[in-house]
Scaffold this active site. Structure first.
Site, PDB file in Angstrom:
ATOM      1  N   GLY A  11       0.807  -1.218   0.000  1.00 14.45           N
ATOM      2  CA  GLY A  11       0.000   0.000   0.000  1.00 14.45           C
ATOM      3  C   GLY A  11       0.837   1.262   0.000  1.00 14.45           C
ATOM      4  O   GLY A  11       0.548   2.212   0.722  1.00 14.45           O
ATOM      5  N   TYR A 152     -15.612  -2.744   8.851  1.00 14.98           N
ATOM      6  CA  TYR A 152     -14.178  -2.433   8.796  1.00 14.98           C
ATOM      7  C   TYR A 152     -13.496  -2.853  10.089  1.00 14.98           C
ATOM      8  O   TYR A 152     -12.412  -3.450  10.075  1.00 14.98           O
ATOM      9  CB  TYR A 152     -14.000  -0.934   8.550  1.00 14.98           C
ATOM     10  N   PRO A 179      -3.021   2.476  14.877  1.00  9.20           N
ATOM     11  CA  PRO A 179      -2.894   3.938  14.885  1.00  9.20           C
ATOM     12  C   PRO A 179      -4.242   4.606  15.097  1.00  9.20           C
ATOM     13  O   PRO A 179      -5.285   4.098  14.685  1.00  9.20           O
ATOM     14  CB  PRO A 179      -2.348   4.256  13.488  1.00  9.20           C
ATOM     15  N   THR A 180      -4.212   5.773  15.711  1.00  6.95           N
ATOM     16  CA  THR A 180      -5.404   6.602  15.828  1.00  6.95           C
ATOM     17  C   THR A 180      -5.680   7.256  14.476  1.00  6.95           C
ATOM     18  O   THR A 180      -5.064   6.909  13.461  1.00  6.95           O
ATOM     19  CB  THR A 180      -5.197   7.665  16.939  1.00  6.95           C
ATOM     20  N   TRP A 279     -21.126  17.171   9.136  1.00  6.70           N
ATOM     21  CA  TRP A 279     -22.022  16.169   9.705  1.00  6.70           C
ATOM     22  C   TRP A 279     -21.869  16.106  11.221  1.00  6.70           C
ATOM     23  O   TRP A 279     -20.766  16.132  11.758  1.00  6.70           O
ATOM     24  CB  TRP A 279     -21.728  14.811   9.100  1.00  6.70           C
TER      25      TRP A 279
END
Length: 422
Positions: A11, A152, A179-180, A279
């Protein structure tokens, strides 16, 4: 890892993978291979030393052939299908299927091909919706997940368990990090799929240009701020609408994504009032980590920490006596685990800052940095998601790593990167 070790970063075109590659190159690693499907990694001059292969990670046979041909020694599994609340909730099947498929292919081939060490990157969305704060690793699977990103999250939990299980059964050295929320260069600014921070940067950037358009001059000699909007859309169209579309089409698609010029049709006002819809209520608290800090933490852990280091304390803290502590390999520790009937859980490591901010404060900070003067409208009829997500980074700090880039500095750097790459 040695500087000439063969390292596969799965990736490499994305936010996470590109940051890891950049960090590895900066540290002198010279034998890096990555993959791409449609978009090659963008690392400027550094990419000259990078071996990038076109590879579909969803294809088991293609991944098998890649591992057999390339024989990587170390693997960073940074590839994933990611997105914000809308994408996660809309494309639920895609998120669970594609992430499971990518993980299964890479982790299994890493085992079959004798990879020395693998790092699986997940996300803090693995933690329960109403998780105690800050979120410790031990809180995994203690209650239900947030519904909007459940597919997810389940895929990422499966990745953690797959790494643990392969280590315990096969003696592999696969570690997991969570990870955050990340942000940084090569982030996803697609308003249909992006996370909150890059989406806000893009929307507020367009909003700033929109509020400065001189409409009475637009049809006569053009307008530099309208050109900024067209350039942005040419770089990344929204629902197929690019800078060549008509003014009406552009304004319509911008309004659909919450960028509204309240008086764009008026030819008497030089500075139209602009509203940016966000949102939710703006009350949820979120933690954000600069992607290059995250990459530094990942490389640090790959260089310094093994799975056996992580599980040793779980086994040696057991009340029973262990006859020998000299052998700390995964195979030996697993044998001790079976002898003692000890459970090995929560071996992942949180990566974050341990500091959070409300979405409202985040949006106002971005508004100030960009220089937008219009209105931020929080639509409370839309979902908020989890109200608070803050990682407990005690384990990470105990291993010797801490973040360096604070949020405001990171947003300034990211906005500069975004405008320079238009």
């Amino acid at each position: 890892m040695k500087l000439d070790s063969k390292i596969f970063v799965a990736g490499g075109s994305g936010l996470v993978g590109s940051a890891i590659i950049k960090n590895l190159l900066s540290k002198g690693y010279t034998n890096i291979v990555t993959n791409y499907l449609t978009r090659k990694p963008n690392l400027n001059a550094q990419s000259l030393t990078l071996n990038a292969k076109k590879l579909d990670l969803l294809d088991p046979q293609a991944v098998k052939e890649f591992f057999e041909n390339e024989s990587p020694e170390f693997v960073f599994l940074a590839a994933a299908k990611v997105g914000g609340i809308v994408a996660n909730n809309t494309y639920r099947a895609d998120f669970i299927y594609e992430n499971l498929q990518i993980q299964n292919n890479i982790i299994h081939q890493s085992y079959l091909n004798g990879v020395k060490k693998l790092m699986f990157l997940g996300s803090t969305c693995i933690y329960p919706k109403n998780c105690p704060q800050p979120m410790k690793e031990e809180y995994l699977l203690t209650s239900e997940l947030e519904y909007t990103n459940e597919p997810y999250a389940i895929a990422k939990i499966a990745g953690i368990k797959m790494c643990e299980s392969y280590n315990l059964q096969y003696g592999t050295n696969f570690i997991s990090v969570m990870p955050t929320n990340l942000y940084g260069p090569n982030d996803n600014f697609d308003l249909e799929k992006s996370h909150v921070l890059p989406a806000l940067i893009r929307k507020i950037h367009i909003g700033k240009a929109l509020e400065s358009v001189k409409w009475e001059a637009l049809s006569v000699k053009g307008d530099e701020n309208w050109e900024i909007i067209k350039k942005d859309l040419n770089k990344l169209p929204i629902e197929g609408i690019d800078g060549n579309a008509s003014k009406e089409e552009i304004l319509e698609v911008l309004q659909k994504y919450g960028i509204k010029s309240l008086n764009a049709q008026s030819l008497t006002l030089n500075a139209p009032q602009v509203s940016i819809e966000i949102w939710g209520s703006g009350k949820p608290m979120r933690e954000f980590l600069w992607s290059e800090d995250m990459a530094d933490a990942c490389v640090f852990l790959m260089e310094k920490i093994n799975f056996s280091d992580i599980i040793q304390s779980q086994i040696t803290n057991h009340k029973s006596q262990i006859t020998s502590q000299s052998d700390k390999s995964c195979e030996s520790l697993n044998a001790q685990r079976l002898t003692l009937n000890t459970e090995v859980r929560n071996t992942h490591v949180n990566i974050g800052t341990g500091i959070d901010i409300s979405i409202k404060e985040l949006a106002e900070t971005i508004k100030e940095i960009v220089g937008f003067k219009g209105e931020l409208y929080f639509n409370a009829d839309k979902p908020d998601g989890t109200m608070k997500k803050l990682t407990d980074v005690s384990k990470l700090h105990g291993l010797g790593w801490k973040h360096k880039v604070e949020l405001r500095e990171g947003i300034e750097k990211m906005y500069a990167w975004y405008t320079n790459n238009q």
